[in-house]
Design an enzyme around this catalytic site. Structure first.
Site: not given
Ligand code: AMP
Length: 284
Positions: A29, A36
């Site tokens: 997102m 990430h």
């Protein structure tokens, strides 16, 4: 390369498949951080081509949650991806993903609904419909990107377990690659929502990892009944914390454990300064 449309992604994927290249997908997102990045690096290492999706998925937010204020940092995200060797950053609009004029609920869209047994507990209990939204968007991303491998963090362990189940039940030809939780040196698990925390809040947020590390240390010493393992946990909590759950569950099907074993995950969710934080640890 930053792309916003499904058609552009499909075109590239078609080229790559023709060349016999393997494709990795990292769904996110955005507001990318080192957590990430670890998933992205794994994909770049394992696959010939990597696609990172950056999409704040409206249908996985419940009414009253932080959809509007969720951090959006596409320029920085693209830079991180480019530096890490990502081939496509796919950042669609909600309209591109769900069409115009639709009310984005399961009354108006075809949804992928995971089994009730997996969603009536932990985060699913307070976030009604959240995992329907997650499974639906991930399924769509799988259909758009047709990845050979998809990378998900153990940080969102219930999500990971549910997505593995979805892939198995729906015979989706993708291999889910679980990736370990990346933490700050303090122990705090990295999360885009940590941006909402002040330095003081962050200190209070350490309760999550402290509780989990303490339980793991006790388990390693040979204690395995859940009530003894949770005894000390509460001493880490104060008026700064609003505990939502602290639960011991099976790593494969989320069944509750009375006695912890090597296939147990300890899950915790609590609010600090009204920010909902989650973490977990495997007792193996
Ligand atoms: P999000 O952008 O929060 O939806 O997360 C995208 C992916 O990154 C999910 O698979 C998460 O589990 C993973 N992720 C987020 N934070 C971390 C972390 N601290 N360590 C490992 N993976 C993470």
């Amino acid at each position: 390369m930053l792309v916003h449309t499904i058609a552009e992604v499909r075109e590239k994927i078609k080229e790559w498949k023709k060349e016999g290249l393997t494709v990795g997908l990292v769904p996110t997102m955005g507001a990318l951080h080192s957590g990430h990045k670890s998933l992205i690096e794994k994909s770049v290492e394992k696959c010939d081509r990597t696609v990172v999706s950056v999409f704040v998925n409206p249908i996985q937010f419940c009414p009253g949650e932080d959809l509007e204020k969720y951090p959006r940092t596409l320029e920085a995200d693209e830079k991180l991806c480019t530096e890490a060797g990502v081939d496509i950053v796919f950042a669609p609009s909600p309209k591109e993903m769900y069409g115009e004029g639709h009310i984005m609920s399961s009354d108006f869209l075809t949804y992928v609904i995971p089994p009730y047994f997996y969603v009536d507990k932990l985060c699913g209990k307070s976030r009604t419909g959240h995992f329907d939204g997650v499974c639906t968007v991930v399924n769509k991303l799988f259909n758009i990107v047709q990845p050979d491998f998809a990378f998900f963090g153990e940080k969102d362990r219930q999500q990971l377990i549910i997505l593995k189940k979805m892939v198995k039940d729906l015979n989706i030809p993708v291999e889910i690659v679980p990736c370990p939780i990346i933490r700050e040196e303090s122990g705090l698990a990295l999360s885009s929502r940590n941006k909402y925390l002040s330095e003081e809040d962050k200190k209070h947020a350490l309760a999550l990892s402290k509780i989990l590390f303490n339980i793991k240390a006790c388990y390693d010493k040979g204690i395995n009944d859940v009530s003894s393992l949770t005894e000390t946990a509460y001493s880490y909590l104060s008026e700064h914390h609003e505990l939502e759950y602290l639960e011991f569950r099976d790593a494969d099907d989320l069944e509750e454990k009375v006695n912890a074993d090597d296939n147990t995950i300890v899950f915790i969710a609590l609010k600090v300064a009204n920010v909902r934080l989650i973490d977990n640890i495997a007792l193996r």
